[in-house]
Design an enzyme around this catalytic site. Sequence first.
Site, short mmCIF file in Angstrom:
data_model
loop_
_atom_site.label_atom_id
_atom_site.label_comp_id
_atom_site.label_asym_id
_atom_site.label_seq_id
_atom_site.Cartn_x
_atom_site.Cartn_y
_atom_site.Cartn_z
N LYS A 145 -1.67 -13.40 -3.28
CA LYS A 145 -0.50 -14.74 -2.96
C LYS A 145 -0.05 -14.23 -1.41
O LYS A 145 0.08 -12.98 -0.89
CB LYS A 145 0.83 -14.63 -3.96
CG LYS A 145 1.33 -13.24 -4.17
CD LYS A 145 1.75 -12.36 -3.13
CE LYS A 145 3.22 -12.79 -2.22
NZ LYS A 145 3.47 -11.75 -1.22
N TYR B 279 7.62 -15.69 -5.16
CA TYR B 279 7.84 -15.21 -6.37
C TYR B 279 8.94 -15.80 -7.33
O TYR B 279 9.01 -16.24 -8.35
CB TYR B 279 8.42 -13.57 -6.53
CG TYR B 279 7.36 -12.80 -5.79
CD1 TYR B 279 6.31 -12.43 -6.69
CD2 TYR B 279 7.48 -12.29 -4.75
CE1 TYR B 279 5.36 -11.59 -6.41
CE2 TYR B 279 6.49 -11.27 -4.26
CZ TYR B 279 5.20 -10.94 -4.99
OH TYR B 279 4.51 -10.07 -4.51
P1 NDP Z 1 -0.81 -4.25 5.20
O1 NDP Z 1 -0.52 -4.94 6.74
O2 NDP Z 1 -0.28 -3.21 4.74
O3 NDP Z 1 -2.29 -4.50 4.85
C1 NDP Z 1 -3.27 -5.48 5.27
C2 NDP Z 1 -4.43 -4.85 5.50
O4 NDP Z 1 -5.50 -5.78 6.17
C3 NDP Z 1 -4.74 -3.49 6.89
O5 NDP Z 1 -4.30 -2.44 6.41
C4 NDP Z 1 -5.97 -3.74 7.38
O6 NDP Z 1 -6.75 -3.09 6.56
C5 NDP Z 1 -6.36 -5.39 7.12
N1 NDP Z 1 -6.54 -5.92 8.11
C6 NDP Z 1 -7.57 -6.84 8.73
N2 NDP Z 1 -7.03 -7.33 9.74
C7 NDP Z 1 -5.91 -7.20 10.06
C8 NDP Z 1 -4.98 -7.56 11.31
N3 NDP Z 1 -5.58 -8.35 12.03
N4 NDP Z 1 -3.70 -7.23 11.12
C9 NDP Z 1 -3.22 -6.45 10.12
N5 NDP Z 1 -3.99 -6.03 8.89
C10 NDP Z 1 -5.31 -6.37 9.08
O7 NDP Z 1 -0.26 -5.57 4.35
P2 NDP Z 1 -0.08 -5.54 2.53
O8 NDP Z 1 -1.03 -4.56 2.12
O9 NDP Z 1 1.57 -5.54 2.63
O10 NDP Z 1 -0.32 -7.09 2.38
C11 NDP Z 1 -1.76 -7.54 2.41
C12 NDP Z 1 -1.73 -8.88 1.45
O11 NDP Z 1 -1.40 -8.36 0.01
C13 NDP Z 1 -0.82 -9.81 1.94
O12 NDP Z 1 -1.35 -11.44 1.77
C14 NDP Z 1 0.44 -9.90 0.90
O13 NDP Z 1 1.17 -10.96 0.86
C15 NDP Z 1 -0.27 -9.23 -0.19
N6 NDP Z 1 0.72 -8.42 -1.15
C16 NDP Z 1 1.07 -8.67 -2.51
C17 NDP Z 1 1.79 -7.96 -3.07
C18 NDP Z 1 2.02 -8.19 -4.65
O14 NDP Z 1 2.92 -7.79 -5.15
N7 NDP Z 1 1.18 -9.25 -5.31
C19 NDP Z 1 2.74 -6.89 -2.58
C20 NDP Z 1 2.20 -6.82 -1.14
C21 NDP Z 1 1.55 -7.38 -0.39
P3 NDP Z 1 -8.09 -2.34 7.06
O15 NDP Z 1 -7.39 -1.10 8.20
O16 NDP Z 1 -8.45 -1.54 5.74
O17 NDP Z 1 -8.92 -3.14 7.72
#
Ligand code: NDP
Length: 389
Positions: free
Chosen positions: A150, A238
Amino acid sequence: MQQPQPLHQTRRSFLLKATQGAAVASLASVIPAVASAAQTTPKQQKLPPDQKLGWAIVGLGEFATNQLIPAFPLCKKSKLVALVSGDPAKAQRIAAANGIPEKNIYNYQNYDSLKDNPDVDVIYIVLPNNMHAEYTIRGAQAGKHIMCEKPMATSVEDCRKMIDACNKAGRKLMIAYRAQYEPFNKEAIRLTQNGDLGKIRMVTSDHGRILDPSKPADKWRADKKMAGGGSLMDIGIYSLNATRYLTGEEPEEVQAFIHSAPNDPRFKEVEENVNFILRFPSGILASCTSSYGFHETKRFSVFGSEARLDLEPATDYYEHEMKITSKEGTQQKKIKEESQFALEIDHMSECVMENKTPKTPGEEGLQDLRLITAIYEAAEKGKPVAIKS
Ligand code: NDP
């Protein structure tokens, strides 16, 4: 206690209407001609009970590494078999720790070659919001089923493209609304809809946390293009989704106010505070807040004519607490905690194995994006916006 309330058909009929495309895939299990039209593969047939589907996670950020990957060993029908990341060293480290072979590590350039990897049945998109659409569509075109975090996307148009791509490929699409698989929330839905609280009058829900763009996971959340919006897109969703799953209805009208601290650089592009009211067909009013400026809050209350249900935290990862207050006093309800992540991941695997439509399909994410768009519009215009069914 009152008799069960008649459940308004709006939400049920909305999901039924919305998943008509997916229903073709369900029919496929019983009608061979439909099966071939829906491009059903042997993987969509029932598998032996001990068999687990293979999952790939795309984007190894905070949420994927701290919550989702550790949940896979708890799954009964799913196993993590592949990773997609732009950071090879991190991917190798995580692969080694989770028994994933090096050949199953992908990056964003060779992502499409997942189509040649029979180990992977389902792709889980855990990327920044504006990347959900592209990776869902490419994943479906690679012949894989998709679970997407989401908010589903940053626009209604992208949500529709994602649904179309999955339908066209004959693949399932589920949006990861984990709270709808979490036992306390499921009990709150049951109590709200079966009449235990009396006639439901109001719902309130509040979600807040402090945005800190010095952290990588919040840097993109402060960027309008990547996040699609501010606190509403990230955590207000949420509150919004809870009002819909608790009441079992779809709102007819929204009103909203937005305010961000002036001169705070965090809110140059995305909003800080949103207050919105939803009016449902039965007359239930839901009043919700969403903020990037107040201490971590994840709660909701349901106000019935006989009793009030408070769930706080309501949408946390662990340790939920439910209280029911009536003229007899306040009771704390004990419910067994289970990993909502494992439950939702296994739900998707089960839907693929048994050719069923997920409980939270793409249409569920699309509806939230339609409502979020209406909330922004209502705040901008300073007047209520009607929601077309
Ligand atoms: P993060 O920034 O921690 O993780 C995103 C990951 O995406 C990065 O670590 C990276 O992984 C990859 N990525 C690829 N391109 C980019 C870019 N241009 N900039 C940043 N990251 C990039 O975010 P979250 O993990 O907090 O959130 C990710 C998704 O999950 C979102 O859509 C958020 O809404 C959702 N979410 C849902 C939750 C829930 O409870 N359902 C809780 C938290 C988040 P890599 O280095 O491996 O390429």
